[in-house]
Design an enzyme around this catalytic site. Structure first.
Site, PDB file in Angstrom:
ATOM      1  N   ARG A   1       0.836  -1.212   0.000  1.00  0.00           N
ATOM      2  CA  ARG A   1       0.000   0.000   0.000  1.00  0.00           C
ATOM      3  C   ARG A   1       0.869   1.260   0.000  1.00  0.00           C
ATOM      4  NH1 ARG A   1      -4.466   0.639   4.665  1.00  0.00           N
ATOM      5  NH2 ARG A   1      -2.607   1.148   5.898  1.00  0.00           N
TER       6      ARG A   1
ATOM      7  N   LYS B   1      -2.620   6.986   1.053  1.00  0.00           N
ATOM      8  CA  LYS B   1      -2.414   7.280   2.474  1.00  0.00           C
ATOM      9  C   LYS B   1      -1.321   8.340   2.550  1.00  0.00           C
ATOM     10  CE  LYS B   1      -2.217   4.831   6.864  1.00  0.00           C
ATOM     11  NZ  LYS B   1      -3.274   5.611   7.502  1.00  0.00           N
TER      12      LYS B   1
ATOM     13  N   GLU C   1     -16.253   6.139   5.650  1.00  0.00           N
ATOM     14  CA  GLU C   1     -15.433   5.533   6.702  1.00  0.00           C
ATOM     15  C   GLU C   1     -15.328   6.525   7.846  1.00  0.00           C
ATOM     16  OE1 GLU C   1     -11.352   4.982   5.368  1.00  0.00           O
ATOM     17  OE2 GLU C   1     -11.465   6.781   4.139  1.00  0.00           O
TER      18      GLU C   1
HETATM   19  N1  PMP Z   1      -9.368   4.724   7.068  1.00  0.00           N
HETATM   20  C1  PMP Z   1      -8.518   5.735   7.329  1.00  0.00           C
HETATM   21  C2  PMP Z   1      -8.843   7.094   6.843  1.00  0.00           C
HETATM   22  C3  PMP Z   1      -7.338   5.494   8.064  1.00  0.00           C
HETATM   23  O1  PMP Z   1      -6.490   6.490   8.323  1.00  0.00           O
HETATM   24  C4  PMP Z   1      -7.091   4.189   8.547  1.00  0.00           C
HETATM   25  C5  PMP Z   1      -5.883   3.912   9.395  1.00  0.00           C
HETATM   26  N2  PMP Z   1      -4.730   3.810   8.640  1.00  0.00           N
HETATM   27  C6  PMP Z   1      -7.997   3.162   8.238  1.00  0.00           C
HETATM   28  C7  PMP Z   1      -9.126   3.474   7.495  1.00  0.00           C
HETATM   29  C8  PMP Z   1      -7.753   1.755   8.669  1.00  0.00           C
HETATM   30  O2  PMP Z   1      -6.709   1.195   7.896  1.00  0.00           O
HETATM   31  P1  PMP Z   1      -5.766   0.057   8.427  1.00  0.00           P
HETATM   32  O3  PMP Z   1      -6.635  -1.079   8.822  1.00  0.00           O
HETATM   33  O4  PMP Z   1      -4.893  -0.288   7.269  1.00  0.00           O
HETATM   34  O5  PMP Z   1      -5.005   0.614   9.582  1.00  0.00           O
END
Ligand code: PMP
Length: 286
Positions: free
Chosen positions: A52, A151, A184
């Site tokens: 990622r 990200k 989300e």
């Molecule tokens: N959505 C957002 C906006 C985030 O910042 C995160 C945390 N990184 C997640 C979802 C969850 O992602 P992950 O399970 O990869 O930590």
């Protein structure tokens, strides 16, 4: 002993771990990052986090000056230097120092930074009682403007939503996309349970492809629970039997109230609890 922080191949004491004020990561949020966990000295889903990170970097045309293997070794080296077995890893790649204009071509030396630390969780009682969410007015970034799949170091969209959530007394906030669908939370993905099945917004709702979201989808498959990645509305959340959030830091955390509507029975439900248990088994049992 001071915590050691990795920057471009070297370990520095925390107070000496510094980068240029001309770095475009600081000036413009021009860079990418990952939040990762280690359990019992093993980095959880490292390959997926690196994948990622490289995809985020490719999307912003940032060349990471190390191989994945080298980044992986640097993470383990930093964890060992800090004697951290169960911890949180913040892996950051900035655009590097440049001029005071936006032009990324006028920067040099991207900084690869690895911070390893102990994790500050939500209080344990929230895992037992469940969280309360509020839907905020700040929409998740329009994917055609800035894809939530990247990200990036530019987290203001989420921070504005977080401020609104906190103002309403909630430690997480539910964000909608430009169509008014559930997207989300500010740092977590969302799942609903209805009729024994899981529902979660699809990636094209404009969300981060959470690694924990993927793990939960796998765990559900193993448990014989069907998962539907379909557009969801706030109404679907209000009438869900259960709701939970997923994220690297939060892991799986139940939600029991959204916009003052009690979800299901008002306490963490059986499907959520069984997935929490499976997640615990996966991460803590070697
Ligand atoms: N959505 C957002 C906006 C985030 O910042 C995160 C945390 N990184 C997640 C979802 C969850 O992602 P992950 O399970 O990869 O930590």
């Amino acid at each position: 002993m001071a915590l050691k922080v990795y920057i471009n191949g070297q370990l520095y004491d925390k107070q000496d771990a510094k980068i240029s004020v001309y770095d475009h990561g600081l000036l413009y949020g021009d860079g990418v990052f990952e939040g990762i966990r280690s359990y019992g000295g093993r980095v959880f889903r490292l390959e997926q986090h690196l994948e990622r990170l490289w995809e985020s970097a490719r999307a912003i045309r940032l060349e990471i000056p190390l191989t994945r293997q080298a980044v992986s070794e640097a993470i383990y080296q930093t964890l060992r230097a800090n004697q951290i077995e169960d911890g949180y890893i913040r892996l950051v790649v900035t655009r590097g120092a440049g001029t005071l204009g936006l032009d990324p071509n006028r920067t040099s030396d991207p900084q690869v930074i690895i911070i390893t630390d102990h994790i500050a969780l939500y209080p344990r009682e929230l895992y037992e009682r469940g969280l309360e969410l509020v839907t905020v007015a700040t929409l998740r970034n329009h994917p055609a403007a800035l894809s939530p799949r990247i990200k990036s170091l530019n987290y203001l969209n989420n921070i504005l939503a977080k401020l609104e959530g906190l103002q309403a007394g909630c430690s997480e906030a539910l964000m909608l996309n430009f169509k008014g669908e559930v997207a989300e939370c500010t740092g977590d993905n969302i799942f609903l349970v209805r009729g024994g099945a899981l529902y979660t917004p699809p990636l094209d709702a404009g969300i981060l492809a959470g690694i924990t979201r993927g793990v939960v989808i796998e765990l559900a498959a193993e448990a014989g629970i069907s998962v539907h990645e379909v557009p969801l509305l706030r109404h679907d959340v209000y009438v869900a039997e259960e709701c939970f959030l997923t994220g690297t830091a939060a892991e799986i955390i139940p939600v029991v109230k959204v916009d003052q509507r009690t979800i299901g029975s008002g306490s963490p439900g059986p499907v959520t609890r069984s997935l929490m248990e499976r997640f615990h088994q996966l991460t803590r049992s070697g």
